[in-house]
Design an enzyme around this catalytic site. Structure first.
Site, PDB file in Angstrom:
ATOM      1  N   ASP A 231      -7.627 -10.687  -7.879  1.00 51.73           N
ATOM      2  CA  ASP A 231      -6.883 -11.724  -8.596  1.00 51.73           C
ATOM      3  C   ASP A 231      -7.394 -13.102  -8.190  1.00 51.73           C
ATOM      4  OD1 ASP A 231      -5.264  -9.969  -9.952  1.00 51.73           O
ATOM      5  OD2 ASP A 231      -3.716  -9.950  -8.400  1.00 51.73           O
ATOM      6  N   TYR A 297      -6.492  -3.843   1.066  1.00 49.23           N
ATOM      7  CA  TYR A 297      -5.880  -5.160   0.938  1.00 49.23           C
ATOM      8  C   TYR A 297      -5.105  -5.504   2.204  1.00 49.23           C
ATOM      9  CZ  TYR A 297      -6.519  -4.075  -4.032  1.00 49.23           C
ATOM     10  OH  TYR A 297      -7.041  -3.732  -5.246  1.00 49.23           O
ATOM     11  N   TYR A 369      -2.273  -1.644  -8.900  1.00 47.52           N
ATOM     12  CA  TYR A 369      -1.694  -2.990  -8.926  1.00 47.52           C
ATOM     13  C   TYR A 369      -0.860  -3.165  -7.659  1.00 47.52           C
ATOM     14  CZ  TYR A 369      -2.834  -3.075 -13.951  1.00 47.52           C
ATOM     15  OH  TYR A 369      -3.462  -3.056 -15.169  1.00 47.52           O
TER      16      TYR A 369
END
Ligand SMILES: [Zn+2]
Ligand SMILES: [Zn+2]
Length: 410
Positions: A231, A297, A369
């Site tokens: 993102d 992440y 996501y």
């Protein structure tokens, strides 16, 4: 129909040059040019019919005496290729429709079996002449440049084959998109809203790497192909994300990639860092795009009303290994189809704690996501951290730590 009869009929159509006459029998015999074939057939015809031999006196009804001009075409090509670095080339020809129709008419009228088209003789003959001038080699399969002759317009167009290099990038600053993002209001034309840049953001990873690459390769453009994307507000840290950079119309091809890497890192300092691993190919772009790499992440999470570490850890135990069903997130559903995605959470654990917030390390299958995995996205993602806890949770900051790439390349 016998060869002699065919030659007689062809000569009866109208004045024709040796090249065009010979080309109708281009697959007969070896070690002859079409002009030699044509002249031989003309001589044989005169002998057989016992009529005076008369050489071609233009203009040829098919090619309008194109062949004496081959040398001039080669000069035009050599001129057009000047200043463009290349080791190999290929000639292409745009033949005016009338010329092509003329020869095709003869092929079908006489049922010829092995004619060679005008286009291929022009390509070959101009190619030989260009090689003699420039010393470069013709390459039919993977030429570095293609020169296209426009016979009607008397012009030469040059197409330069793209170059590719591969590497990994790290995005050290938030708020930079991976690739150029055209302004939503003007779609790139430039308007007041985008300050007449045509873009939503002043810079992208693509441009921060590409600007220097365009200069070094004297290219028309540089297009970044990433193995997925993070993102805009996420950083890409750790070992970086694999990418292939495509250089469009490079006028230089022998660029030192090590020096390029240094130049990029100097000019994009603090924002983007690259490691350039080597040359690449169009095929590798396709593999890169289809790769299903796991991603790791580091996220910082806020839970409404605060949370104890052991409660959070218990919730993560339930997410670890789980298959998550995710409808297209509400934040992007206006520009993407509303679908349900199934992705696995490979790993999820607490990595640290600071000011009542927790840092989590989450490893997910490509396309998971992550923000929605935490927030639940109003029930669109199940299971989710918020769903398991029974109260709102959200991602405050997100960085990509690792994108698994292939370790070995053939
Ligand atoms: Zn001709
Ligand atoms: Zn705009």
């Amino acid at each position: 129909m016998e060869l002699e009869e065919q030659v007689g009929k062809i000569l009866a159509y109208g004045e024709i040059c040796d090249h065009c006459l010979g080309r109708f029998f281009g697959k007969r015999s070896h070690g002859l040019t079409n002009a030699e074939r044509g002249n031989g057939l003309r001589v044989a015809h005169a002998l057989r019919e016992n009529i005076p031999y008369r050489p071609h006196e233009g203009p040829c009804w098919i090619c309008h005496d194109l062949f004496p001009g081959i040398g001039a075409w080669a000069e035009r090509v050599a001129g057009a290729l000047e200043g463009i670095e290349h080791a190999t080339f290929l000639i292409g020809t745009r033949v005016p429709p009338l010329m092509a129709e003329s020869e095709e008419l003869v092929w079908s009228d006489l049922g010829l079996e092995g004619p060679e088209p005008l286009k291929s003789e022009v390509n070959r003959e101009v190619g030989k002449a260009v090689a003699a001038i420039t010393g470069k080699a013709a390459d039919l399969s993977r030429p570095e440049v293609v020169a296209i002759l426009d016979l009607a317009g008397c012009t030469v167009e040059v197409e330069i084959s793209p170059l590719f290099f591969r590497g990994r990038y790290r995005k050290l600053e938030r708020g930079i998109p991976q690739t150029r993002w055209p302004c939503r209001a003007c779609h790139g034309a430039g308007c007041e809203r985008c300050g007449f840049t045509g873009k939503m953001y002043a810079d992208s990873v693509e441009e921060l790497i590409g600007r220097t690459a365009v200069e070094e390769f004297r290219a028309g453009d540089a297009i970044l192909h990433g193995a997925g994307r993070e993102d805009i507000d996420a950083r890409m840290l750790g070992t970086g994300r694999p990418f292939v950079m495509e250089l469009v119309s490079p006028r230089r091809r022998t660029v030192d990639l090590g020096a390029l890497e240094e130049a990029v890192n100097r000019s994009a300092a603090g924002r983007v860092g690259v490691t350039i691993e080597g040359w690449s190919t169009r095929r590798e772009v396709e593999t890169l795009k289809s790769e299903k790499a796991h991603k790791k992440y580091r996220i910082s999470v806020e839970v409404e009303g605060g949370i104890a570490r052991n409660e959070l850890e218990e919730a993560l135990d339930r997410l670890r290994g789980a298959v998550v069903f995710q409808r297209t997130p509400a934040r992007v559903v206006h520009r993407r189809a509303d679908r349900i995605r199934e992705r696995r959470v490979v790993d999820a654990r607490v990595a640290g704690q600071e000011d009542g917030r927790f840092f989590l390390d989450v490893v997910g299958e490509a396309g998971l996501y992550v923000k929605e995995l935490v927030s639940g996205d109003g029930g669109r993602t199940r299971p989710s951290l918020a769903g398991i806890l029974g109260r709102p949770a959200r991602v405050i900051g997100l960085d990509v730590l690792e994108v698994e790439g292939r370790k070995e390349r053939e």
